[in-house]
Write a protein that holds these residues in place. Structure first.
Motif, PDB file in Angstrom:
ATOM      1  N   GLU A 145       0.939  -1.124   0.099  1.00  0.00           N
ATOM      2  CA  GLU A 145      -0.070  -0.011  -0.064  1.00  0.00           C
ATOM      3  C   GLU A 145       0.944   1.313   0.039  1.00  0.00           C
ATOM      4  O   GLU A 145       0.622   2.144  -0.641  1.00  0.00           O
ATOM      5  N   ARG A 146       1.867   1.188   0.787  1.00  0.00           N
ATOM      6  CA  ARG A 146       2.756   2.245   0.800  1.00  0.00           C
ATOM      7  C   ARG A 146       3.462   2.663  -0.612  1.00  0.00           C
ATOM      8  O   ARG A 146       3.791   3.733  -0.782  1.00  0.00           O
ATOM      9  N   TRP A 147       3.480   1.421  -1.284  1.00  0.00           N
ATOM     10  CA  TRP A 147       4.103   1.947  -2.747  1.00  0.00           C
ATOM     11  C   TRP A 147       3.018   1.950  -3.672  1.00  0.00           C
ATOM     12  O   TRP A 147       3.286   2.016  -4.914  1.00  0.00           O
ATOM     13  N   ASP A 148       1.764   2.276  -3.133  1.00  0.00           N
ATOM     14  CA  ASP A 148       0.674   2.559  -4.111  1.00  0.00           C
ATOM     15  C   ASP A 148       0.602   1.356  -4.931  1.00  0.00           C
ATOM     16  O   ASP A 148       0.190   1.470  -6.272  1.00  0.00           O
ATOM     17  N   TRP A 173      11.383  10.173   2.214  1.00  0.00           N
ATOM     18  CA  TRP A 173      10.067   9.549   1.447  1.00  0.00           C
ATOM     19  C   TRP A 173       9.277  10.865   0.953  1.00  0.00           C
ATOM     20  O   TRP A 173       9.211  11.862   1.402  1.00  0.00           O
ATOM     21  N   LYS A 231       6.224  11.000   0.409  1.00  0.00           N
ATOM     22  CA  LYS A 231       5.140  11.264   0.747  1.00  0.00           C
ATOM     23  C   LYS A 231       5.050  12.147   2.204  1.00  0.00           C
ATOM     24  O   LYS A 231       4.139  12.487   2.863  1.00  0.00           O
TER      25      LYS A 231
END
Lengths: 768, 232
Positions: free
Chosen positions: A339-342, B32, B34
């Motif tokens: 999920e973090r890497w979409d 990162w 984000k």
């Protein structure tokens, strides 16, 4: 199991099975296994799993005789790729794979997805991909179609490889009439993993969740493996374009990082790429290896097209997808990373203990079949073999009747200007060969040399060398001898850096195995592969077979592409393939025999492809490679260059061309020998290496001790390449008289380099 | 501390950390995309090469909208040093932190090759270790590296000494033959008017070890290190 699945599916019968490429015998076998008529989805599964591409049904009986074990081998054939320990708790994982058929139909996407597929085979085992090689072969460049194919394939390899952050550090590019109807695109990748952290494609642990991760499933690539890669081409092949997949390197890059991160959680028990035959092949293979079953719900599969049927969902070859099994109850950790890497990651099923594959869709069971008869016990054929009727004619060559070369210098220019011998910089300048910062020797060297850096970024002193090689003409003249020569050359190239060959991978590209002559070529080639791998101590740890490389009945030359990987213990001590210093002694290791059969000279200057390929003495090869490793480690050898296509004259010229160090250096060479001068200059005797050294006496002494023939033939320096010939008979009588030494070559290296550099660009610049 | 931004499609991020940390001995860490803030203690921001978000639209076009870029913009406005290499250069142009744009190479092909670069501006924080006119050998690898501004704008940049590096021959001559991608004025690197933000197409992080071909990248990365040291 009725057809009541809510979508209109065709009636399953023997006719439909034939259209799926299944033989009548195979159809009967399916009926026996199931005890009933298969559903449409099941028929699709059998057809892909039993396709030549997925099952190796024609080659398996021969492949099982190959040497696959060795002291350093951690994982042999059968998994996504093979693994070899390199010390320091590290392992290299590598494999080469073909993407020939799709690349001919759609060169850019075909080649791109070939790169993507091999990368997934590597990182799915827990390795970070650190180096790619490619072996690509086309028809003649005077054919505009093949100029476009070359451009398309290079664009595809570059576009994908450059975007995922894995350097393309070498490869080979070849051209021949025999590839006019079938080009070859073989992609190699090597990754680095902790030796105790290698992941396998196993769905073990009853009750464990099965996770689908990566791109959504679409309708692309359905039957890419079974119908496209497992049949000959014909006039209608272009209509198969929709079976070619489309690559998305950005997703692949994210998938690499997410998978490597997920593997560090310790909760993954098995993982595999969804490659050929997609979800079907990966789930069957994972269950088969673990002797388990899988129950799966297709409604959970992320989809990018509306109304996908179960048949399509199971057979789609949409790219950048992985199948994982994690420990039950701990899957959240893994899902969060994706999920973090979409990236999509969802639980689509569970591991079961009953050895069956059960697939549900819209509340119906659309597949219910036993795993093993489909995966592990696929059909196996001992196909008929026959020596080709024209083999004796191919091999016939009376050297005495071949007119001697009257103008060696013109011949050298012709050879350097040929696309097969000319510079391949046009190709590799389009590839990122530097990313990851470990490229010690990149494209243009005999072998690539890549420093080993740990995952945390700490550099080691080690480096991995790799080279991909094949001389298809030799394999056509004698498949067994040609394959032995390919293994020997690849290992020799690796040894030229100073590395010790460790193991090899191979991609066997052949025609239609249902023809006994082709089957004979394949069987002979595999026999040679086994002999050479055994003798050189380089076990076969992975590989791929690509058959049906035929169009309208015309097969390619047998092309067993061999990639040997070697290890160098101290990267600071390595040799390069160019001269870098003037005034060094040039030694020739190995012996030059009067061998012009199957040579470039014979083809380019006499229009003949005939004779027996040069002989290979595998015991000599092993001694030679050992000598090189010691010579480089002791600092004696600065430059080492394999003498191969085009012979000694071409090899000497190449050593002088501008290398990575930015210098161009000539040489003065005197060859004393009793054989005809054209064989001396352009013959392709195997087991020879040119070396430059500052201490010739010490190296000659080592060579003597190692029983490797060696002699000093000249000195580096100046701007010209001068090759003179002193017939041996004269020397034996106490030194040559001045008049008896003839000049064979005397040319500015810069001029030779200009010809060589333009060989491919000037042909691509033709109109059309 | 050097903050090396990590977009999902960054490729040279780890190489940049390796160059700063393992080779030059600096403190460097990945940040990162984000994240909304730069880590406390950030003294310099490095935007590495790669394809940030796949770059199917236009190189760097999406990255400028990532949360971390707002923080980078604030950091640059406050005078903090920001260096973008390759894709990082493209992102800085898209984000308006540097003038100009990077277009597809003149011959439309990706090129990976050693490049010779003439140093046009010697100043902290990016080129204090260089000498005027020095020729650096640092590799390039890009498909969209043709620097573009109008000729008038280029003249203004030159007058303001904002052109930092130009592609040249090994002898230092700025010629068309030495221009690998068709960049206007052979420009390989530019900085902003304040001089604290620079973008370059070549990859200094791939030229820090003799073993892998060149150490000239240390001239640039080392200058940054000196600058941080001088401010400590």
């Amino acid at each position: 199991m009725s057809g009541a699945t809510g979508v209109r599916e065709p009636l399953v019968d023997q006719t439909l099975a034939r259209e799926h490429g299944l033989s009548d015998e195979e159809w009967q076998r399916i009926l026996e296994i199931l005890g009933r008529t298969p559903s449409y989805s099941e028929l699709g599964i059998f057809s892909v799993m039993w396709s030549e591409h997925c099952s190796y049904k024609s080659s398996r009986v021969h492949l099982r005789n190959l040497p696959t074990r060795g002291e350093h081998v951690l994982v042999g054939p059968g998994e996504g790729a093979g693994a070899v320990a390199i010390g320091d708790g590290l392992a290299v994982i590598f494999k080469i794979e073909s993407h020939n058929h799709p690349s001919f139909i759609e060169p850019t996407q075909g080649a791109a997805t070939g790169v993507g597929g091999i990368l997934r085979d590597i990182f799915s085992m827990g390795a970070r991909p650190i180096a790619s090689l490619d072996s690509i072969r086309f028809g003649p460049l005077d054919d505009p179609k093949h100029r476009r194919l070359l451009e398309g394939v290079v664009h595809g390899i570059g576009g994908y490889g450059n975007s995922v952050g894995v350097p393309t550090v070498g490869g080979e590019t070849g051209f021949h009439e025999c590839y006019r109807g079938n080009i070859l695109v073989n992609a190699f990748n090597l990754g680095l993993a902790p030796a105790d952290g290698i992941f396998l494609g196993q769905a073990s642990g009853v009750g464990n969740p099965v996770i689908y991760a990566g791109s959504k499933t679409g309708r692309d690539g359905i039957h890419g493996a079974s119908l496209l890669a497992s049949a000959e081409f014909d006039a209608e092949s272009d209509a198969k374009r929709p079976t070619v997949q489309v690559g998305d390197p950005f997703t692949e890059k994210c998938l690499i990082e997410a998978c490597l991160e997920a593997m560090r959680t310790g909760v993954i028990v098995g993982i595999q790429d969804m490659g050929a035959a997609g979800l079907t092949c990966s789930s069957f293979e994972m269950a088969s290896r673990a002797e388990t079953g899988i129950e799966m719900d297709l409604d959970c599969v992320p989809q990018r097209a509306a109304n996908l049927s179960p048949y399509e969902l199971l057979l789609s070859e949409s790219q950048e997808r992985m199948l994982l099994v994690t420990r039950a109850g701990e899957e959240r950790q893994v899902l969060d990373i994706f999920e973090r890497w979409d990236l999509d990651a969802v639980v689509v099923g569970r591991v079961t203990g009953d050895g069956r594959m059960r697939v549900h869709w819209h509340g119906q069971t659309v597949v219910d079949i036993p795993v093993d008869p489909v995966a592990a016990n696929a059909p196996l054929y001992e196909r008929k073999q026959r020596v080709p009727a024209d083999l004796a004619a191919r091999q016939k060559l009376d050297l005495a009747s071949i007119e001697p070369e009257a103008d060696p210098q013109a011949a050298l220019a012709v050879l350097l200007d040929s696309p097969n011998l000319g510079s391949k910089a046009w190709v590799w300048r389009q590839y990122d060969s530097l990313v990851q910062g470990n490229t010690v020797i990149g494209p243009g060297g005999d072998a690539a040399l890549v420093r080993v850096k740990r995952e945390d970024g700490t550099p080691t002193r080690k480096a991995v060398a790799m080279s991909v090689d094949c001389n298809p003409r030799w394999c056509w003249l004698d498949p067994r001898a040609g394959t032995i020569a390919a293994v020997a050359e690849s290992a020799r190239n690796v040894a030229c850096t100073g590395a010790r060959p460790l193991a090899l991978t191979n991609c066997l590209n052949f025609g239609n195995p249902e023809k006994p002559e082709i089957m004979w070529e394949l069987a002979e080639s595999i026999r040679g592969l086994g002999e050479a791998a055994e003798a050189l101590g380089t076990p076969v740890i992975s590989g791929n077979v690509s058959l049906y490389n035929e169009t309208s009945g015309r097969a390619i030359f047998p092309t067993p592409t061999i990639a040997v990987v070697g290890l160098l213990d101290d990267v600071e001590r390595h040799a390069v393939s160019h001269f870098e210093v003037a005034g060094l002694a040039i030694l020739l290791l190995g012996e030059t025999r009067e061998e012009l059969g199957g040579s470039e000279w014979l083809q380019l200057r006499r229009g003949l492809e005939a004779g027996l390929p040069p002989s290979v003495d595998l015991a000599h090869e092993r001694r030679l490679q050992q000598l090189l490793a010691e010579g480089v480690a002791s600092g004696l050898v600065r430059t080492a260059h394999d003498v191969s296509n085009g012979g000694l004259a071409v090899a000497l010229a190449e050593c002088g061309f501008t290398g990575p160090a930015g210098v161009r250096i000539g040489a003065r060479v005197e060859l004393a020998d009793g054989i005809r001068p054209d064989a001396l200059l352009f013959g392709e005797s195997t087991g020879r290496v040119l070396v430059a050294t500052g201490n010739p006496d010490a190296l000659l002494e080592r060579a003597r001790a190692a029983a490797v023939p060696a002699r000093r033939i000249g000195t580096t320096g100046g701007s010209r390449l001068v090759i003179r010939h002193a017939p041996l008979t004269v020397l034996a009588s106490g030194g040559p008289a001045a008049s008896e030494v003839t000049s064979l070559i005397d040319a500015e290296v810069a001029n030779l380099e200009a010809i060589w550099a333009r060989a491919i660009p000037r042909r691509l610049e033709q109109a059309g | 501390m050097f903050a090396v931004l990590q977009f999902p499609g960054s490729n040279d991020d780890r190489d940049m950390v390796f160059a700063m940390k393992s080779v030059l001995g600096a403190d460097a860490r990945l940040v990162w995309h984000k994240d909304a803030e730069l880590p406390a203690g950030t003294q310099c921001v490095l935007l590495p090469g790669g394809f940030s978000y796949g770059d199917y639209l236009r190189c760097g076009a999406m990255a400028r909208f990532s949360p971390i870029m707002a923080a980078v913009t604030r950091f640059a406005a406050a005078g903090g040093p920001v260096l973008g290499t390759c894709n990082g250069f493209q992102v800085l142009c898209e984000a308006g932190l540097l003038p100009g744009a990077l277009l597809r190479n003149r011959d439309l092909a990706f090129v990976c090759a050693p490049a010779h670069l003439r140093v046009e501006r010697v100043a902290a924080p990016f080129t204090s270790r260089a000498t005027p006119g020095q020729v650096l050998r640092i590799p390039i690898k890009h498909g969209e590296g043709r620097y573009h501004v109008t000729p008038e704008k280029l003249a203004r940049l030159e007058a303001a000494n904002q052109v930092v590096l130009r592609y040249c021959t090994p002898a230092g001559d700025v010629t068309d033959a030495a221009n690998p991608n068709g960049s206007i004025g052979n420009v390989a690197a530019v900085c902003n008017a304040a001089g604290n933000v620079m973008g370059l197409m070549p990859h200094p992080e791939h030229a820090v070890e003799a073993l892998t071909g060149s150490t000239h990248g240390r001239v640039i990365l080392g200058s940054l290190l000196d600058f941080l040291g001088s401010r400590r």
